[in-house]
Design a protein around this motif. Structure first.
Motif, PDB file in Angstrom:
ATOM      1  N   ASP A  77       0.820  -1.218   0.000  1.00 27.85           N
ATOM      2  CA  ASP A  77       0.000   0.000   0.000  1.00 27.85           C
ATOM      3  C   ASP A  77       0.853   1.266   0.000  1.00 27.85           C
ATOM      4  OD1 ASP A  77       0.933  -0.447   2.477  1.00 27.85           O
ATOM      5  OD2 ASP A  77      -1.002  -0.533   3.497  1.00 27.85           O
ATOM      6  N   GLY A  78       1.987   1.195  -0.632  1.00 32.07           N
ATOM      7  CA  GLY A  78       2.821   2.391  -0.770  1.00 32.07           C
ATOM      8  C   GLY A  78       3.780   2.553   0.393  1.00 32.07           C
ATOM      9  N   PHE A  79       4.743   3.452   0.202  1.00 30.24           N
ATOM     10  CA  PHE A  79       5.725   3.714   1.254  1.00 30.24           C
ATOM     11  C   PHE A  79       5.161   4.761   2.196  1.00 30.24           C
ATOM     12  CE2 PHE A  79       8.115   2.118  -2.287  1.00 30.24           C
ATOM     13  CZ  PHE A  79       9.049   1.288  -1.706  1.00 30.24           C
ATOM     14  N   GLY A  80       5.369   4.548   3.482  1.00 25.86           N
ATOM     15  CA  GLY A  80       4.877   5.538   4.436  1.00 25.86           C
ATOM     16  C   GLY A  80       5.893   5.768   5.530  1.00 25.86           C
ATOM     17  N   GLY A  81       5.549   6.664   6.443  1.00 27.85           N
ATOM     18  CA  GLY A  81       6.331   6.906   7.649  1.00 27.85           C
ATOM     19  C   GLY A  81       7.789   7.186   7.371  1.00 27.85           C
ATOM     20  N   ARG A  82       8.661   6.552   8.146  1.00 23.30           N
ATOM     21  CA  ARG A  82      10.080   6.890   8.042  1.00 23.30           C
ATOM     22  C   ARG A  82      10.680   6.422   6.729  1.00 23.30           C
ATOM     23  NH1 ARG A  82       9.194   2.497  10.707  1.00 23.30           N
ATOM     24  NH2 ARG A  82      10.629   0.755  10.879  1.00 23.30           N
ATOM     25  N   TYR A  83      10.140   5.358   6.169  1.00 19.32           N
ATOM     26  CA  TYR A  83      10.663   4.894   4.883  1.00 19.32           C
ATOM     27  C   TYR A  83      10.430   5.941   3.808  1.00 19.32           C
ATOM     28  CZ  TYR A  83      10.836   0.379   7.203  1.00 19.32           C
ATOM     29  OH  TYR A  83      11.093  -0.634   8.067  1.00 19.32           O
TER      30      TYR A  83
END
Ligand SMILES: Nc1nc2c(ncn2[C@@H]2O[C@H](COP(=O)(O)OP(=O)(O)O)[C@@H](O)[C@H]2O)c(=O)[nH]1
Ligand SMILES: [Mg+2]
Length: 356
Positions: A77-83
């Protein structure tokens, strides 16, 4: 230069990362996550730097460096947060795609299929960008309500551009292949869209070399490059002495280190050029964007050099290696005096003169 390494689980990201960094790895936490993101620096191999060492015989030879981030991903579902934060800060993305068939290495999906993984990763990156676009479009709508006329106009322009990018992404066109008006370039670069970043696809072929279907994997278009290597083999070769490594590669018919190739393609992808300096008995390589003026290149080394810039003494690497010494270049009139605005060329050997 910073490069984010992405790819689905068990594709060989961490293996390639360690090979590139040759053990120079640091752990860094971005945000408040439990798991660390790993960063490592790799020296940029450059044969010209080695031969400058032979010609000039300095006390020290210092290559330019590139920083890699190993970013685990592939949640669907896509890259999120610290990534996401790490990837947004990267100059380019390197996608490791698994092609090697190794029954001892489990695959998260039913079968090895590099073409599918390339498409799935494009979708993953697009999802990250769409999430950013949607949030921003909502905020613009809210801001427009209370805005005065001039501000409202610029919000309207921005919103129209973002809507267009969103439509494009939904039709599968990455931002890097979409056109935007020049005057919106700053707005656009502020968003750090992942599908706008230069993308190097590295097909991890395994030890037996490329199998079938490589040509189908190669994604094209501006801002992309594609190459192949075996991450495990490259990793193992870093454990050998340089001589043994070269002998092994020669015996396998490999002309160039896969790692060197990755670095070279990354530079090309980012339109960077290398120049060299010789100061205090140290020969050193630097990278700057193409067409960087000499005064800015000096600033890369030290702000004082930029501030007090007088002129640059420049000789091309080819001329220097032909002449055999700086003194000889001078005698033959090959040492040029250049001013602030001179645009630095790949392979220039530069001495900056400056007031302190
Ligand atoms: N046979 C083979 N195995 C590899 C190769 N590259 C990586 N692997 C193995 O694949 C597994 C997953 O690699 P890893 O780098 O941890 O993948 P990541 O999940 O993408 O970080 C490890 O057991 C590696 O040793 C390769 O070129 N050939
Ligand atoms: Mg990993």
């Amino acid at each position: 230069m910073e490069i984010g390494i992405i790819g689905f689980p068990q594709s060989g990201k961490t293996t390639l990362f360690h090979a590139l960094a040759r053990g120079r790895v640091e752990s860094a936490s971005q945000g408040s996550g439990r798991r660390d993101v790993h960063a490592g620096t790799a020296r940029m191999a450059d044969r010209r730097l080695d031969s400058l060492g032979d010609i000039i015989q300095p006390d020290k030879v210092t290559p330019a460096e590139v920083k890699y981030w190993d970013v685990p991903a592939g949640s669907g579902d896509g890259f999120g947060g610290r990534y996401l934060t790490v990837l947004q800060g990267a100059d380019a993305l390197l996608h490791v795609v698994r092609q090697f068939q190794d029954p001892s290495v489990a695959h998260v999906k039913s079968a090895v299929d590099p073409v599918r993984d390339v498409a799935d990763m494009e979708a993953e990156l697009a999802l990250s960008d769409l999430a950013i676009l949607e949030r921003r479009l909502e905020r613009i709508e809210a801001q427009q309500k209370g805005a005065r006329a001039p501000e409202r106009d610029s919000l309207t322009r921005e919103s129209a551009l973002l809507q267009r990018l969103k439509d494009g992404l939904e039709q599968g066109v990455p931002v890097r292949r979409q056109e935007a008006p020049d005057q919106m370039a700053d707005v656009l670069s502020g968003y750090q869209f992942l599908t706008a970043k230069p993308l190097l696809t590295v097909v991890n072929t395994g030890e037996d070399g490329p199998g079938d279907g490589m040509d189908r994997v190669a994604i094209g278009g501006p801002g992309t490059e594609c190459t192949s290597l075996s991450a495990r083999l490259e990793m193992e070769l870093t454990q050998l002495s340089p001589d043994d490594e070269e002998e092994f590669r020669a015996s396998m018919g490999m002309t160039e280190s896969g790692l060197d190739r990755v670095v070279r393609m990354s530079l090309r992808l980012l339109s960077l050029v290398s120049f060299f300096t010789y100061v205090s008995r140290e020969v050193r390589a630097w990278t700057v964007p193409e067409d960087t003026p000499a005064v800015k290149a000096a600033g890369r080394i030290h702000t004082d050099m930029e501030r007090g810039f007088i002129r640059a003494e420049v000789v091309s690497f080819d001329d220097l290696s032909e002449c055999g010494s700086l003194a000889q270049c001078k005698k033959q009139g090959l040492l040029r005096l250049e001013g602030k605005g001179y645009s630095v060329k790949d392979g220039d050997v530069i001495t900056f003169l400056f007031n302190t």
